[in-house]
Scaffold this active site. Sequence first.
Site, PDB file in Angstrom:
ATOM      1  N   SER A   1      63.184  42.069  59.041  1.00 41.89           N
ATOM      2  CA  SER A   1      63.242  43.196  58.106  1.00 41.89           C
ATOM      3  C   SER A   1      64.097  42.954  56.873  1.00 41.89           C
ATOM      4  O   SER A   1      63.956  43.654  55.880  1.00 41.89           O
ATOM      5  CB  SER A   1      63.742  44.451  58.820  1.00 41.89           C
ATOM      6  OG  SER A   1      65.103  44.308  59.164  1.00 41.89           O
TER       7      SER A   1
ATOM      8  N   LYS B   1      70.616  46.777  57.291  1.00 37.06           N
ATOM      9  CA  LYS B   1      69.709  47.307  56.261  1.00 37.06           C
ATOM     10  C   LYS B   1      70.474  47.501  54.958  1.00 37.06           C
ATOM     11  O   LYS B   1      71.692  47.502  54.923  1.00 37.06           O
ATOM     12  CB  LYS B   1      69.113  48.658  56.683  1.00 37.06           C
ATOM     13  CG  LYS B   1      68.453  48.677  58.039  1.00 37.06           C
ATOM     14  CD  LYS B   1      67.194  47.859  58.094  1.00 37.06           C
ATOM     15  CE  LYS B   1      66.628  47.892  59.518  1.00 37.06           C
ATOM     16  NZ  LYS B   1      65.698  46.836  59.776  1.00 37.06           N
TER      17      LYS B   1
END
Length: 193
Positions: free
Chosen positions: A55, A99
């Site tokens: 990700s 993230k």
Amino acid sequence: MRKSKGLSFYRRRKKISTAILHEILSYVLGIAIAAFLAFVIVYFVGIRTSVIGVSMEPALYNGQEILINRFIYKLSNPKAGDVVVFLPNGNQNTHYYVKRVVAVPGETVQIMEGILYVNGAPVEDDTYDLIADAGIAEHEIKLGNDEYFVLGDNCNSSEDSRSGNIGAVARDDIVGKAWFKLSEGSNSMGPIK
């Protein structure tokens, strides 16, 4: 009467000078202080963890180890663009998520036609391709106090704030800032941008 210069079994004892003793003690004290500072820095600033999944590619790769600065967010708040490490919903039984912050408390977030909008303006950033799934950000989300909206850099292969089971990340769930990536194969070692 003269002393004989023959064999003598008595040796003179050498005295340790105070200057040498002072130097030895200063070295020992310096080593003790360095060891203490290293412990404090590692304990308060650096936690080592691995990135799980793709990700955050191309900035961070699956399996790449990073260092987390736990101390920085005790002095300041996360900003848009920071790569943060958090436990979703404070769940201590899961792995760390890594993230990038795209919106901070008080801002609005929405994803329309694959484009990220923060406070009604499109985010012009080469990091994000067209976002295939808007998730819960299909409708405008107003972030509350101490809430952050995060996305993976490879957002079409990321479970992030768009997912209903993660949502906006609470400030208390953020462990720290990902600040240093360790070498992993052909990936470079250095600060995380």
